[in-house]
Design a protein around this motif. Structure first.
Motif, mmCIF file in Angstrom:
data_model
loop_
_atom_site.group_PDB
_atom_site.id
_atom_site.type_symbol
_atom_site.label_atom_id
_atom_site.label_comp_id
_atom_site.label_asym_id
_atom_site.label_seq_id
_atom_site.Cartn_x
_atom_site.Cartn_y
_atom_site.Cartn_z
ATOM 1 N N LEU A 78 0.835 -1.201 0.000
ATOM 2 C CA LEU A 78 0.000 0.000 0.000
ATOM 3 C C LEU A 78 0.872 1.255 0.000
ATOM 4 N N PHE A 82 1.342 4.279 -3.026
ATOM 5 C CA PHE A 82 1.187 5.725 -2.869
ATOM 6 C C PHE A 82 2.505 6.466 -3.055
ATOM 7 N N TYR A 257 -4.261 8.366 1.320
ATOM 8 C CA TYR A 257 -3.478 7.269 1.901
ATOM 9 C C TYR A 257 -3.837 7.112 3.372
ATOM 10 N N VAL A 260 -7.179 5.346 3.725
ATOM 11 C CA VAL A 260 -7.109 3.914 3.392
ATOM 12 C C VAL A 260 -6.336 3.157 4.467
ATOM 13 N N LEU A 340 -8.357 3.589 -5.945
ATOM 14 C CA LEU A 340 -6.894 3.613 -5.919
ATOM 15 C C LEU A 340 -6.315 3.930 -7.288
ATOM 16 N N ALA A 504 -5.488 -3.150 0.823
ATOM 17 C CA ALA A 504 -6.419 -2.122 1.295
ATOM 18 C C ALA A 504 -7.691 -2.735 1.855
#
Lengths: 663, 301, 214
Positions: A78, A82, A257, A260, A340, A504
């Protein structure tokens, strides 16, 4: 191999410091900043891509412990996802930035801008990599402060200083909520490490909901959801364009971010979280694009479109959360995938558009729409890439914006055919909202592109505009190319999202992959339809060329209803283009209009001007700030006497000691 | 290869729809009117002609009509013809349809703005205004159909309207059909939204946008307009003509007849109604959206 | 039976939305007449397998009164009235139409909640009756002109009529006669009042009646 990431951060920092140290020699200092940014970000990009490819999290825990927390970094999938926009845009912003700033004077200010640009990248990267609450907050503060200096770049102008202060207040309003959020979480979990958070909240839905709300407000204000979006349209026009691109393309995504990441702590979500996210997404999306319509400053317009796109991202995440809460797995996976992917896509096309706006600003000395026009002929590269960016952000095929919106529409239609009534209604709401946003965004970018690049120039400056320097064109061309590639390679991109979506949603990678395969099939056929479309277009173009080779082609003046000498001022303006729409939605968009009508039989002068002001800034924040003004009476405590200040310290210390010993 | 019937029919017969509409209007007005095939002659004639470009136009002005025609022609690949499926069908193809329609419009609007003429700016402004409202309406209508048939791909949706489903969901079908009829009028700029025959610039939408196109590009525009009329029309007729016999010839004939009837109906509407004030058009579209919303709520439970 | 009721529901909802969205003169009473006709058909369809004279008489009475007589009275009133349209309602027609959609959703939800208690009532008619009641109340609250308020009152009455026709099996006539009488009196009292207010003061805006306060 987390060392790559650490080296990247160090290079960025080193470049920034070197730029400041060498500020006496402007040229060298800028090169230092640029090289540091590009090399550091490239390394960072490598480390992020490797995590994405292997799927293995990389961590680093320092032996040095901060009081109350630990230096624990971890780049999982994740985080790596990002980090892509952060490092990617940082490279291009640096590439673009030196040419953009080439005609600026003032070595110290320039060096400072490079320092803060690199610090912003460092701050964002550290926030995303942090695996500890306290560390996260520290990095957050770095990330929140550097844009203040970037926004205040032209600090001799009053409105720039105002914009910087608005930014600073807004970002700290959000930080306040995050402080509460992390302190509460830390107390509950007994540790500030992220690994401990999930366990603390597992069986406590009420507490989870409170935490969710705190995180949503705190992170949302950074992301720019309505009504905490007010800093965006102020800060972006003031900042240098490459900084705007980084802020709008990457920094506001750090807010997403945060949302999430928080969702992964909170355990099984409640359905109303999904509804709340959908409601916020819908209002941000629709209001963002409506406010954008009314703007006639290109950068403000783009800033409002960031609000709109954050809304779209939240709609996707909202649908996903709803799917998770109701146990409808395809909905969860595709919803999150849509949100996303739009994060990535938006950073590409919004970065491109801000860089394009910067190019226009350099070439035509302004971004006021009513002064521009006809730039497509004068700036072919900027024009063509801006057109690609505009087409992508509107969500038109076959570019990348369409792909993420396709996923979102797909999830909504999937929800609509579910037997459960509430799911169907949620799907319908998202569908209608997305349709409206799409239509309004098309109107807005038809206006923005049409008025800036088409027709004839409305001012002498625009008429003398020339294409900008090569590096700037290169940065824009790379982003435009990415728009096309991410559009045409959509099935590959979407199926590569499986690990990220699994991280996520908390589902297994296999489950995520299964659901994503259901979308990649249709996407492949959709891409083939677009391929057919391109082939048809090419052949129609060939027919046209062959016909025109045989027939007469000449140019003439366009029909002006019999008026033979039109001037550029007679073209449709940006304001008149959107006037029907702003009138239609006058409930939300209030234009302040000043009209001096022509008088008498031979009127000497007449004028009309309209200015759009943000109702939230006026109605919500201005009263709050007025109230803060009352607090200025507290200034008597700030008297300038050192003795007095020491006295405050002593009083605080004694109070703390007493408090500590009583409890 | 029955799948290719739908795009082939569209490519061949689309201009005929325009011919029927014009003939109907002429007959109602007591004139004899142009021959039914006149739109074909028009397209052929424009293809032969030379071109005049505005002085300030750029390559976008030349590209606009081409992109518009290509996106509508590609859309034919996914639009079913009643029960006769489209060549391609996949979940979410209706999103692609909406995307292609929007792409065509965006290209036309930008080409119009490229002339720098205030008339075309005016037309483009109106076009994007009404399109912004028509797009959510189209999604409302499609969502209702998707919920009735439990599928969100155009071909299964239209094949799903068997006689029993049709009768069962009749109220919703009627409401959605009314929405689609209004969308057909709005998206194709027919009366009461726009007058395709007038040449008074201030009142036009589509015609004023394409005012400065000429030669082959004008031919593309005319042909693309016919295709757009056909695409939205076949969505409507496919819903109203509930023949799902599986017999290729029967269904095909019924659909072609249905399209002809639709053209006559549009002609009749154009002959009997006046153009709305521009300010009323958004309310007209809102009404269409309401119809579909009501239909959705009816079939929700 | 169900397809017919479904069509009546759809048309009934349409007339309600038309009433919410109308502003042209004369359209109100016409839509009301159509709605009255539709509602009058409901008891006949409901009792299609065992038609009694009582039901038929009730239906005919309803159709005649609400489909013909009341609208005619209102049209006559309108012909004498000095205004042409509902000039500025408290909530605009776009707002009213948009308001109708969540209210319809609310009606569906309420009908779902009521279904266990009213086993024999067809769901579609339950939705329609609840929605008509809401729309009637909404029109009464938000419209300035007495004419539209009377129409709102009659829409409300239609809702009650449909509800009684589907929900109450035995005492249908009794309930309905009572309500009908109310409506009858209301229309004529209001009608006479409107005329007198109009001839006396030269306006029909209900909100201006506040001027009569002592």
């Amino acid at each position: 191999m987390v060392m790559v990431f650490a080296t990247a951060i160090l290079l960025l920092l080193f470049g920034g410091f070197l730029a400041v140290v060498l500020c006496a020699r402007s040229g060298v200092s800028q090169v230092a900043g640029q090289v540091g940014a590009i090399s550091g970000s490239a390394l960072g990009l490598v480390s992020a891509i490797r995590v994405l490819l292997t799927g293995k999290a990389e961590g680093m825990s320092s032996v040095w412990h901060m009081p109350g927390g630990s230096l624990h970094f971890q780049i999982d999938v994740l985080s790596a996802f990002f980090l892509l926009p952060v490092f990617g845009l940082s490279i291009l912003a640096a590439l673009y930035g030196r040419s953009y700033l080439a005609d600026r004077k003032g070595g110290y200010a320039l060096a400072g801008s490079w320092f803060h640009l690199n610090m912003l990248t460092v701050g964002m990267a550290l926030v995303i990599a942090a695996h500890d609450g306290l560390l996260f907050l520290l990095a957050w503060e770095i990330m929140a402060l550097s844009p203040f200096f970037l926004v205040a770049f032209d600090d001799q102008k009053a409105e720039v200083r105002k914009a910087a202060w608005i930014y600073l207040s807004a970002t700290h309003l959000g930080t306040a909520f995050l402080l509460i959020f992390f302190v509460l979480l830390g107390r509950l979990a007994g540790t500030s490490d992220f690994d401990g958070y999930a366990a603390a909240l597992r069986d406590n839905p009420a507490l989870s909901s409170t935490m969710f709300l705190l995180a949503l407000i705190g992170f949302g204000s950074k992301a720019g959801i309505v009504p905490t979006h007010v800093w965006l349209p102020e800060a972006h026009p003031a900042a240098p364009s490459h900084a705007s691109a980084l802020m709008s393309g990457a920094m506001i995504k750090v807010g997403i971010y945060g949302v999430v990441r928080t969702l992964t702590f909170l355990g099984a979500p409640e359905p109303w979280w999904g509804w709340l996210l959908i409601a916020i997404g819908a209002s941000s999306g629709v209001l963002g694009v409506l406010f954008a319509l009314a703007q006639h400053d290109l950068k403000r317009l783009l800033a409002y479109h960031s609000v709109e796109n954050i809304g779209i991202i939240l709609l996707g995440i909202g649908i996903g959360v709803l799917g998770l809460a109701e146990g409808i797995r395809p909905l969860a996976v595709i919803g999150f995938a849509a949100g996303l992917l739009h994060v990535l896509n938006h950073s590409i096309f919004k970065g491109l558009l801000f860089l394009g706006a910067g190019a226009v600003q350099r070439a035509a000395h302004g971004v006021e729409l009513e002064e521009l026009g006809g730039l497509l002929k004068r700036m072919p590269w900027t024009g063509a890439t801006f057109l690609i960016g505009a087409t992508a952000i509107v969500g038109l095929p076959p570019l990348n914006g369409f792909v993420s919106e396709f996923l979102l529409f797909y999830a909504s239609f999937f929800a609509v055919v579910q037997p459960a009534v509430n799911i169907a209604v949620a799907g319908l709401i998202v569908l209608v909202v997305m349709g409206l946003i799409g239509g309004l965004a098309a109107a807005c970018f038809a206006k923005a592109f049409g008025v800036v690049f088409l027709g004839s120039p409305r001012s002498p400056e625009a008429g003398e505009a020339r294409e900008v320097a090569r590096p700037m064109c290169a940065a824009m061309a790379i982003l435009a190319l990415l728009c096309v590639v991410f559009g045409l390679a959509a099935p590959t991109v979407v199926s590569a999202l499986d690990r990220v979506v699994a991280a996520a949603t908390g589902l297994t990678i296999g489950a995520a992959r299964d659901q994503l395969t259901a979308v990649t099939g249709p996407l492949t056929i959709a891409i083939s339809v677009f391929a057919v479309c391109i082939v048809i277009a090419a052949s129609v173009w060939a027919v046209r060329s062959r016909r025109l080779a045989l027939a007469a082609v000449r140019t003439a003046q366009v029909w002006g209803c019999g008026y033979p000498k039109p001037t550029p001022k007679m073209q449709y303006t940006a304001s008149s283009f959107v006037q029907p729409l702003t009138t239609q939605f006058h409930l939300f968009v209030r234009n302040r209009e000043v009209l001096v009508p022509p008088e008498g039989y031979f009127p000497a002068s007449a004028s009309y001007s309209s200015e759009s002001s943000d109702p939230f800034l006026r109605g919500l924040f201005a009263p709050v700030f007025r109230w803060f003004d009352y607090l200025s009476h507290l200034e008597i405590f700030q008297h300038g006497l050192v003795h007095g200040y020491v006295l405050y310290l002593v009083i605080t210390l004694v109070a703390l000691l007493i408090w500590g010993s009583v409890w | 290869m029955s799948g290719f019937v739908s795009p082939v029919c569209a490519l061949i017969f689309a201009p005929l729809l325009v011919g029927i509409i014009n003939r109907t209007k002429a007959v109602v007005a007591g004139r004899r009117g142009p021959p039914l095939v006149q739109p074909y002659w028009d397209v052929a004639k424009y293809l032969q002609r030379g071109v005049v470009y505005g002085e300030v136009t750029s390559w976008l002005f030349r590209l606009g009509p081409v992109v518009n025609l290509a996106s509508l022609a590609a859309a034919l690949l996914i639009v079913p013809f009643g029960g006769l499926g489209a060549p391609l069908n996949f979940s979410g193809d209706l999103i692609v349809l909406a995307g292609l329609l929007a792409l065509g419009r965006f290209a036309t609007v930008l080409a119009a703005l490229d002339t720098g003429s205030s008339f075309e700016g005016m037309g483009a402004s109106r076009e994007v205004h009404f399109a912004a409202l028509a797009e959510p309406t189209l999604f409302l209508a499609l969502a209702t159909l998707a919920r009735v048939t439990g599928s969100f791909s155009l071909t299964p949706i239209y094949q799903g309207f068997t006689a029993t489903v049709w009768v069962h969901a009749l109220p919703a079908v009627v409401l959605v059909a009314m929405t689609l009829l209004i969308l057909e009028l709005v998206e194709n700029n027919r009366i009461p939204v726009d007058d395709p025959t007038t040449h008074l610039e201030l009142t036009m939408i589509h015609e004023v946008m394409v005012l400065d196109h000429s030669g082959p590009e004008l031919a593309f525009i005319h042909y693309a307009a016919a295709l757009r009329l056909w695409i939205l029309g076949s969505l409507l007729v496919g819903l109203v003509v509930p023949f799902r016999s599986g017999s290729f010839w029967l269904e095909g004939t019924a659909m072609l007849l249905g399209m002809a009837v639709l053209a006559v109906a549009i002609g009749a509407i154009e002959s009997t109604m006046a153009r709305y004030q521009l300010i009323r058009v958004p309310q007209f579209i809102l009404g269409a959206a309401t119809l579909s919303a009501v239909a959705f709520i009816i079939i929700l439970v | 039976m169900l397809p017919f009721l479904g069509i009546i529901q759809a048309l009934g909802l349409l007339t309600s939305f038309a009433l919410l969205g109308t502003r042209s003169k004369g359209a109100g009473p016409q839509w009301l007449a159509f709605q009255g006709l539709l509602c009058g058909l409901v008891p006949i369809i409901m009792h299609a397998d065992g038609l009694t004279t009582q039901v038929v008489l009730l239906a005919i009475g309803n159709i005649v009164l609400k489909g013909i007589v009341f609208p005619w009275v209102l049209l006559r009133l309108r012909a004498r009235a000095p205004y042409h349209r509902e000039v500025v309602p408290f909530i605009g027609i776009v707002g009213s139409t948009l308001f109708g959609i969540p209210v319809l959703a609310l009606s569906v939800w309420l009908a779902l909640r009521m279904t266990p208690a009213l086993k024999h009532a067809p769901f579609v008619m339950l939705v329609l009756s609840i929605f008509l009641i809401f729309v009637g109340l909404f029109l009464i609250v938000t419209r300035r002109k007495a004419l539209m308020q009377v129409i709102g009152y009659l829409v409300l009455e239609n809702g009650i009529f449909v509800f009684s026709a589907i929900a109450i099996s035995g005492t249908l006539l009794l309930v309905e006669l009572g309500v009908l009488l109310d409506a009858f009196v209301a229309v004529f009292v209001m009608g006479i009042a409107i005329l007198h207010i109009n001839s006396e003061f030269g306006f029909m805006d209900v909100d201006q009646l506040t001027a009569l306060r002592g």
